[in-house]
Motif scaffolding. Structure first.
Motif, mmCIF file in Angstrom:
data_model
loop_
_atom_site.group_PDB
_atom_site.id
_atom_site.type_symbol
_atom_site.label_atom_id
_atom_site.label_comp_id
_atom_site.label_asym_id
_atom_site.label_seq_id
_atom_site.Cartn_x
_atom_site.Cartn_y
_atom_site.Cartn_z
ATOM 1 N N TYR A 225 -6.418 -0.921 -3.462
ATOM 2 C CA TYR A 225 -5.091 -0.393 -3.758
ATOM 3 C C TYR A 225 -4.433 -1.118 -4.917
ATOM 4 O O TYR A 225 -3.659 -0.510 -5.674
ATOM 5 N N THR B 199 2.487 1.878 -3.331
ATOM 6 C CA THR B 199 1.474 2.394 -4.255
ATOM 7 C C THR B 199 1.213 3.871 -3.990
ATOM 8 O O THR B 199 1.098 4.678 -4.926
ATOM 9 N N ASN B 200 1.129 4.250 -2.719
ATOM 10 C CA ASN B 200 0.970 5.667 -2.383
ATOM 11 C C ASN B 200 2.129 6.499 -2.931
ATOM 12 O O ASN B 200 1.925 7.609 -3.442
ATOM 13 N N LEU C 286 0.825 -1.208 0.000
ATOM 14 C CA LEU C 286 0.000 0.000 0.000
ATOM 15 C C LEU C 286 0.860 1.260 0.000
ATOM 16 O O LEU C 286 0.572 2.220 -0.721
#
Length: 310
Positions: free
Chosen positions: A269, A184-185, A181
């Motif tokens: 996500y 990905t952010n 996650l």
């Protein structure tokens, strides 16, 4: 130096501690909001408190200010957390909400402090970045992974306690998913982070692409940036795959507790990562999102036991 305030806005202190934490989460517009919204009341309150705490200390690191003042504000939160575990009374509405979550679900103090440690990594040394956020720029891959463990893995390790799943396979799931996650952010927020002087792309991948600079604007304008982003996206894919394997292991063993909210986050996500890769890494100002309706539908399906494909 004045004592930092733990309650930064009047709206955060209005009403009950749980309502204040829920308000912070709702205002954020985060993808996390929708899976949390469908949890049972006590679990929802605990997750809102954890998220609001993350939001508060992240704001300390992100907003303009002197590094020493930011570190003092984080230290004030460290003192607040330690006081809660020592039986002290909370000194803020958010502290009160956290106290309830800690007592009900046995949240590990070390994970809450790890979050503070992670946010501290985003604060530059004194005399560097005054008036701007600054922080990590082209970190070594082990440093980046440590950062992910602290700011994202710690959230997962707290959440699985709320979900009543603290066994070994679920911890492996939480840590792998947390890193996936966060990576990905990072890929989603390249331009936004560069605007506050940050570049989370690891030094090893920059070197492999022939990018010698760690200056955010220079790196984002480099013709070889897509190579770096694709390599980091592939690392995120590997972490998603690790999370799925750990989840399957726990399911095969018949572990107690429900992880449907975490599964919803994994689906949402991963969809975001797929869309980022499909957009490509040259038109970074073209924002890629997962909409509110899609978030709500995925959360509902996961809650009902029918998670959709990523």
């Amino acid at each position: 130096m004045p004592q930092p305030s733990l309650d930064s806005t009047q709206s955060d202190t209005a009403g009950s501690p749980a309502a204040a934490a829920a308000a912070v989460t709702g205002r954020s517009g985060s993808t996390f909001y929708w899976p949390m919204l469908l949890l049972p009341r006590s679990k929802r309150a605990a997750m809102f408190a954890i998220y609001a705490f993350c939001r508060r200390i992240d704001d300390i690191a992100d907003e303009p200010g002197e590094p020493a003042e930011k570190r003092a504000a984080l230290d004030a939160w460290r003192t607040e957390i330690r006081g809660l575990y020592a039986g002290g009374a909370p000194s803020s509405s958010l502290g009160a909400a956290l106290k309830g979550a800690i007592e009900r679900y046995g949240l590990p103090r070390g994970e809450l402090e790890a979050l503070i440690d992670g946010m501290a990594m985003d604060i530059p040394a004194d005399g560097h970045g005054s008036g701007t956020s600054g922080g990590l720029t082209g970190p070594a891959l082990p440093t980046l992974r440590l950062y992910c463990r602290r700011v994202a893995g710690a959230v997962g390790m707290l959440a699985i306690r709320v979900f009543d799943r603290a066994d070994a396979s679920t911890e492996a799931f939480a840590l792998a998913l947390g890193e996936a996650l966060q990576l990905t952010n990072i890929l989603r927020d390249l331009t936004e982070d560069a605007g506050i002087g940050r570049l989370y792309l690891p030094r090893e991948l920059l070197d492999e692409a022939g990018i010698g600079s760690s200056d955010p604007a220079t790196v984002l304008a480099h013709p070889n940036l897509p190579q770096v982003c694709e390599a980091l996206a592939e690392l995120a894919e590997q972490r998603f795959a690790e999370a799925r394997r750990a989840l399957a292991e726990g399911q095969a063993a018949g572990r107690r507790g429900s992880l449907w909210a975490a599964v919803a986050m994994m689906v949402l996500y991963h969809r975001l990562l797929v869309r980022l890769r499909a957009r490509g890494w040259r038109d970074l100002d073209r924002r890629v999102r997962v909409g509110k309706r899609e978030c709500a539908l995925v959360a509902a399906r996961c809650a009902l036991g029918y998670p959709p494909a990523a």
